[in-house]
Design an enzyme around this catalytic site. Structure first.
Site, PDB file in Angstrom:
ATOM      1  N   ARG A  29      -9.268   7.788  -5.730  1.00  0.00           N
ATOM      2  CA  ARG A  29      -7.936   7.377  -5.319  1.00  0.00           C
ATOM      3  C   ARG A  29      -7.222   6.810  -6.544  1.00  0.00           C
ATOM      4  NH1 ARG A  29      -6.372   2.587  -0.947  1.00  0.00           N
ATOM      5  NH2 ARG A  29      -4.097   2.828  -1.135  1.00  0.00           N
ATOM      6  N   HIS A  30      -5.980   7.219  -6.764  1.00  0.00           N
ATOM      7  CA  HIS A  30      -5.233   6.789  -7.946  1.00  0.00           C
ATOM      8  C   HIS A  30      -5.211   5.264  -8.077  1.00  0.00           C
ATOM      9  CE1 HIS A  30      -1.769   5.223  -5.711  1.00  0.00           C
ATOM     10  NE2 HIS A  30      -1.889   6.285  -4.924  1.00  0.00           N
ATOM     11  N   GLY A  43       4.119   6.452   0.404  1.00  0.00           N
ATOM     12  CA  GLY A  43       4.047   7.806   0.936  1.00  0.00           C
ATOM     13  C   GLY A  43       4.476   8.862  -0.055  1.00  0.00           C
ATOM     14  N   ARG A  82       1.883   9.372  -9.531  1.00  0.00           N
ATOM     15  CA  ARG A  82       0.836   8.357  -9.676  1.00  0.00           C
ATOM     16  C   ARG A  82      -0.564   8.968  -9.704  1.00  0.00           C
ATOM     17  NH1 ARG A  82       3.432   8.086  -4.713  1.00  0.00           N
ATOM     18  NH2 ARG A  82       2.205   7.860  -2.793  1.00  0.00           N
ATOM     19  N   GLU A 109      -0.101  12.154  -0.668  1.00  0.00           N
ATOM     20  CA  GLU A 109      -0.308  11.060   0.276  1.00  0.00           C
ATOM     21  C   GLU A 109       0.405  11.383   1.587  1.00  0.00           C
ATOM     22  OE1 GLU A 109      -1.772   8.895   1.839  1.00  0.00           O
ATOM     23  OE2 GLU A 109      -1.729   7.136   0.509  1.00  0.00           O
ATOM     24  N   HIS A 111       3.051  11.096   4.529  1.00  0.00           N
ATOM     25  CA  HIS A 111       4.470  10.716   4.559  1.00  0.00           C
ATOM     26  C   HIS A 111       4.614   9.561   5.549  1.00  0.00           C
ATOM     27  CE1 HIS A 111       8.767  10.806   4.759  1.00  0.00           C
ATOM     28  NE2 HIS A 111       8.886  11.939   4.103  1.00  0.00           N
ATOM     29  N   TYR A 112       5.093   8.426   5.061  1.00  0.00           N
ATOM     30  CA  TYR A 112       5.197   7.243   5.909  1.00  0.00           C
ATOM     31  C   TYR A 112       6.495   7.178   6.697  1.00  0.00           C
ATOM     32  CZ  TYR A 112       0.980   4.509   5.155  1.00  0.00           C
ATOM     33  OH  TYR A 112      -0.311   4.044   5.183  1.00  0.00           O
ATOM     34  N   LYS A 120       5.693  -4.192   3.407  1.00  0.00           N
ATOM     35  CA  LYS A 120       4.725  -4.178   4.509  1.00  0.00           C
ATOM     36  C   LYS A 120       4.705  -5.504   5.266  1.00  0.00           C
ATOM     37  CE  LYS A 120       1.865  -0.823   2.091  1.00  0.00           C
ATOM     38  NZ  LYS A 120       0.607  -0.582   1.350  1.00  0.00           N
ATOM     39  N   ARG A 136      -0.896   2.315   9.967  1.00  0.00           N
ATOM     40  CA  ARG A 136      -1.634   2.511   8.722  1.00  0.00           C
ATOM     41  C   ARG A 136      -2.983   3.180   8.933  1.00  0.00           C
ATOM     42  NH1 ARG A 136      -3.387  -2.107   6.037  1.00  0.00           N
ATOM     43  NH2 ARG A 136      -3.454  -0.959   4.094  1.00  0.00           N
ATOM     44  N   ARG A 137      -3.694   2.825  10.011  1.00  0.00           N
ATOM     45  CA  ARG A 137      -5.098   3.188  10.091  1.00  0.00           C
ATOM     46  C   ARG A 137      -5.486   4.102  11.252  1.00  0.00           C
ATOM     47  NH1 ARG A 137      -5.232   2.739   5.699  1.00  0.00           N
ATOM     48  NH2 ARG A 137      -6.018   1.064   4.361  1.00  0.00           N
ATOM     49  N   HIS A 206      -5.045  10.318  -3.106  1.00  0.00           N
ATOM     50  CA  HIS A 206      -4.496   9.130  -2.462  1.00  0.00           C
ATOM     51  C   HIS A 206      -5.432   8.606  -1.383  1.00  0.00           C
ATOM     52  CE1 HIS A 206      -0.659  10.181  -4.421  1.00  0.00           C
ATOM     53  NE2 HIS A 206      -1.075  11.423  -4.199  1.00  0.00           N
ATOM     54  N   GLY A 207      -5.135   7.408  -0.892  1.00  0.00           N
ATOM     55  CA  GLY A 207      -6.002   6.785   0.085  1.00  0.00           C
ATOM     56  C   GLY A 207      -6.161   7.596   1.360  1.00  0.00           C
TER      57      GLY A 207
END
Length: 275
Positions: A29-30, A43, A82, A109, A111-112, A120, A136-137, A206-207
């Protein structure tokens, strides 16, 4: 479920089938981005690495790969700056700048949606911490779709790195479930074929992408994936039987157990601490 984090040496059991040919895949993960530092939902916004993120790519990512004597034939990243910056720093540190590199939006990542650009903590104060953690999860919970009035709508839609994305596939919001619908086919049809062919592959993404891959590879349930947190910069190693495609041993993070657990807790709670 990934509830035990082990040292790299545990990846190699003392007894293996003599003729088993295996190959390893490494996922990173970056490092921390400028928006991570500001505690903003990022995102698909194209934030750059922070100074700390660049340092961590050197001192955590590259250092762990070098110490474990891991070498690569090809590297993949998302189309976001990133991730590409982290990969570039890692390859420079490993003296591998001439390696083949592929950047692809399928590894972007999540898209949020309309959370993009918002702090946040502020969002948690408005909607509640439970709702923010669901966004988020949780596996299949979508954030509100991004609106044209969002300050970052145009720069995301007009990012030249995204020009080849079909309009019908350009997201306005994504859950982990939706992310997997683009990540896993690309992984299976492109990246995993390289692994089984013997190519030594590094992915820097990404995460949410790392969680998608771990869910797929380790067969983590929809419910349990909400407890899996992937820290920035620490390489994750997975080994496969090249003939059967089956995973061999445990998914392993290349870090001291105390540091790893500390970073996992930081990732799990990020953005929800008091101001």
């Amino acid at each position: 479920m990934l509830n035990t984090w082990t040292a790299f040496k545990s990846l190699c059991p003392k007894t293996k089938q003599i003729n088993m040919k295996t190959n390893q895949l490494v996922i990173v993960r970056h490092g921390e981005s400028e928006w991570n530092k500001l505690n903003l939902f990022c995102g698909w916004h194209d934030a750059e690495l922070s100074e700390q993120g660049a340092k961590d790519a050197v001192n955590i990512s590259a250092a762990a790969l070098r110490e474990s004597d891991l070498k690569f034939d090809i590297a993949y990243s998302s189309a976001l700056t990133r991730a590409k910056q982290s990969l570039s720093i890692i390859l420079k540190e490993l003296n591998s700048c001439d390696m083949e590199v592929v950047s692809d939006w399928h590894l972007n990542e999540r898209h949020y949606g309309n959370l993009t650009g918002y702090n946040k903590r502020d969002v948690a104060d408005k909607y509640g911490e439970e709702q923010v953690q669901l966004w988020r999860r949780k596996f299949d919970v979508l954030p509100p779709p991004i609106e044209k009035e969002n300050a970052y709508y145009d720069c995301i839609r007009k990012n030249p790195n995204f020009k080849d994305i079909p309009t019908s596939e350009f997201p306005v919001t994504e859950s982990l479930k939706v992310v997997m619908q683009r990540v896993i086919p690309y992984f299976e049809n492109v990246i995993f074929k390289q692994v089984l062919a013997g190519k030594r592959v590094l992915i820097v993404a990404h995460g949410t992408v790392a969680r998608a891959l771990i869910k797929h590879i380790d067969k983590v349930s929809d419910e349990n994936i909400s407890t899996v947190n992937v820290p920035n910069s620490i390489p994750c190693v997975v080994e496969f039987n090249m003939e059967t495609g089956e995973k061999v041993g445990k998914t392993t993070f290349l870090a001291d157990e105390n540091f790893l657990n500390q970073q996992i807790q930081k990732t799990a709670s990020i953005g929800l601490s008091n101001k």
